[in-house]
Scaffold this active site. Sequence first.
Site, mmCIF file in Angstrom:
data_model
loop_
_atom_site.group_PDB
_atom_site.id
_atom_site.type_symbol
_atom_site.label_atom_id
_atom_site.label_comp_id
_atom_site.label_asym_id
_atom_site.label_seq_id
_atom_site.Cartn_x
_atom_site.Cartn_y
_atom_site.Cartn_z
ATOM 1 N N LYS A 184 7.237 0.105 -14.517
ATOM 2 C CA LYS A 184 7.749 0.154 -13.141
ATOM 3 C C LYS A 184 9.123 -0.488 -13.134
ATOM 4 O O LYS A 184 9.435 -1.331 -13.981
ATOM 5 C CB LYS A 184 6.813 -0.618 -12.207
ATOM 6 C CG LYS A 184 6.860 -0.132 -10.769
ATOM 7 C CD LYS A 184 5.990 1.102 -10.585
ATOM 8 C CE LYS A 184 6.067 1.646 -9.179
ATOM 9 N NZ LYS A 184 5.066 2.702 -8.971
HETATM 10 P P1 NAD Z 1 8.931 5.820 0.675
HETATM 11 O O1 NAD Z 1 10.056 4.887 0.529
HETATM 12 O O2 NAD Z 1 9.198 7.282 0.648
HETATM 13 O O3 NAD Z 1 8.110 5.487 2.007
HETATM 14 C C1 NAD Z 1 7.636 4.194 2.279
HETATM 15 C C2 NAD Z 1 7.198 4.180 3.726
HETATM 16 O O4 NAD Z 1 6.584 2.905 3.999
HETATM 17 C C3 NAD Z 1 8.351 4.323 4.708
HETATM 18 O O5 NAD Z 1 7.932 5.078 5.817
HETATM 19 C C4 NAD Z 1 8.617 2.883 5.129
HETATM 20 O O6 NAD Z 1 9.222 2.779 6.405
HETATM 21 C C5 NAD Z 1 7.202 2.355 5.148
HETATM 22 N N1 NAD Z 1 7.142 0.897 5.098
HETATM 23 C C6 NAD Z 1 7.870 0.054 4.335
HETATM 24 N N2 NAD Z 1 7.557 -1.216 4.617
HETATM 25 C C7 NAD Z 1 6.586 -1.165 5.558
HETATM 26 C C8 NAD Z 1 5.860 -2.132 6.267
HETATM 27 N N3 NAD Z 1 6.056 -3.434 6.038
HETATM 28 N N4 NAD Z 1 4.954 -1.726 7.189
HETATM 29 C C9 NAD Z 1 4.771 -0.411 7.419
HETATM 30 N N5 NAD Z 1 5.420 0.567 6.784
HETATM 31 C C10 NAD Z 1 6.322 0.183 5.868
HETATM 32 O O7 NAD Z 1 7.884 5.428 -0.487
HETATM 33 P P2 NAD Z 1 6.702 6.323 -1.065
HETATM 34 O O8 NAD Z 1 7.207 6.974 -2.302
HETATM 35 O O9 NAD Z 1 6.110 7.142 0.018
HETATM 36 O O10 NAD Z 1 5.648 5.208 -1.539
HETATM 37 C C11 NAD Z 1 4.656 4.680 -0.672
HETATM 38 C C12 NAD Z 1 3.530 4.046 -1.500
HETATM 39 O O11 NAD Z 1 2.971 5.029 -2.369
HETATM 40 C C13 NAD Z 1 3.964 2.913 -2.424
HETATM 41 O O12 NAD Z 1 2.899 1.983 -2.545
HETATM 42 C C14 NAD Z 1 4.172 3.597 -3.757
HETATM 43 O O13 NAD Z 1 4.105 2.714 -4.851
HETATM 44 C C15 NAD Z 1 3.014 4.574 -3.710
HETATM 45 N N6 NAD Z 1 3.150 5.731 -4.596
HETATM 46 C C16 NAD Z 1 4.217 6.558 -4.538
HETATM 47 C C17 NAD Z 1 4.273 7.673 -5.363
HETATM 48 C C18 NAD Z 1 5.397 8.670 -5.282
HETATM 49 O O14 NAD Z 1 5.284 9.711 -5.924
HETATM 50 N N7 NAD Z 1 6.432 8.463 -4.512
HETATM 51 C C19 NAD Z 1 3.247 7.917 -6.287
HETATM 52 C C20 NAD Z 1 2.151 7.052 -6.313
HETATM 53 C C21 NAD Z 1 2.112 5.971 -5.469
#
Ligand code: NAD
Length: 424
Positions: free
Chosen positions: A113
């Site tokens: 990561k």
């Molecule tokens: P992103 O940046 O696209 O979206 C994150 C979202 O969370 C945004 O809407 C943001 O406003 C919101 N957010 C941030 N802080 C917050 C808070 N304190 N309270 C409420 N909402 C909050 O990120 P993403 O890629 O969608 O990732 C989201 C989660 O999924 C993370 O835990 C990430 O590790 C996990 N994840 C992502 C992927 C991927 O392919 N992008 C794959 C597996 C897991």
Amino acid sequence: MSKAIVSSLYDSDVFRMACRQFDKAADAINLPDALRDRTKYPRRCLAVALPVKREDGSVTVFEGYRVQHNLSTGPSKGGIRFHESVTIGEVAALAMWMSWKCSLVGLPYGGAKGGVIVDPNKLSANELEHLARRYMQEMVNFVGPHTDVPAPDVGTNEKIMGWMMDTYSNHVGHVAPAVVTGKPISLGGSQGRREATGAGVAYLVKKYLADMKISIEKATVVIQGFGNVGGETAIALANYGAKIIAISDYTGGIHNARGIDVKKAVTYVQYQKVLRDFEGGEAITNEQLLELKCTVLVPAALERVITDKNAGRINCRLLAEAANGPTTNAADRILEKRGDIEIIPDVLCNSGGVIVSYFEWLQNLSNFYWSRDEVMTKLTAILDKAKDSVELQKAKFKFSRRLAALTLGIQRVADAKQSRGLFP
Ligand code: NAD
């Protein structure tokens, strides 16, 4: 001695949480002592200072990290997070979870990561590009198609992956698309990668609801986080016929018992960047949102949002962990004791993202590209197999679903280390 050094470097609530999960799983499978610390602790990390020239001519130095947890089973794989609360301990915990996830779903990868301490919303487009390129420049000797392959995570996206791929390619002197995944299609990105994580979450939700004899058309869904994963999960679940009754981002949440127009919300966020003032329902806080009565609760933002403070009041039938590490160990114990909520643990629930990243990497290495249908068919086949193996392990050893998933993931990594032996 190495144990103390490693654990003090990463020491933080979230790293301790990942370590406790590991210890519990290692105990459950009687992992031999000689293998424990080798399997548990990250292999190596790099911390970098990233100077960026700002629009006003000043220079800001940002701090970035990359942690490679396991390199025994293939190149390491994992996203890069741009968020102001990033710490090296958080990055290490997320790298550990990537190892168990890749192993659980049978990908030839270890876990890694990356992260930069920055609020990307406060940077101009130019500053963001400079930061992304500088990060990759510092990582050139640490990552690579056969060493460590980054991808998007919170605060990063396709565009940023494109800049990173370009920076790396310029350095090595030839096009190297396989160095990152989650790229724009025009740079060798895969069909279906953008929606892969959310589509995978929704697919597993549908499968588990069917197991629970709940019709998806009658299900109500609450989603925390409306970025890539939360937004795509909402779209896919709405397409299956579920009613999305609440969504949120860091600016707060929206609740509408009659159902939210998800496509409208996604378009709104595309232009406004945040959900604030979206007129699709009543405003609620993120704390209230997590406790709403619903069929499916999907945390899709950051870690440790379901804690011992709110676990007793969570009011869903199925908790689908789209985010990594959303449930603390104390909350997990409370939910297990309650026994009325099924959990799809993060390492299984959000694995669709890394599975399609793997497809993207394969396509880049072979220069042979697949259709979206091919990607989605292969994705669901792997998810089905992983789900079946978790259910088998759960039934066989009377484990919780999380323990079943973690023990499978950890055992395979430990087996690989055992088979490779200890060098030198
Ligand atoms: P992103 O940046 O696209 O979206 C994150 C979202 O969370 C945004 O809407 C943001 O406003 C919101 N957010 C941030 N802080 C917050 C808070 N304190 N309270 C409420 N909402 C909050 O990120 P993403 O890629 O969608 O990732 C989201 C989660 O999924 C993370 O835990 C990430 O590790 C996990 N994840 C992502 C992927 C991927 O392919 N992008 C794959 C597996 C897991």
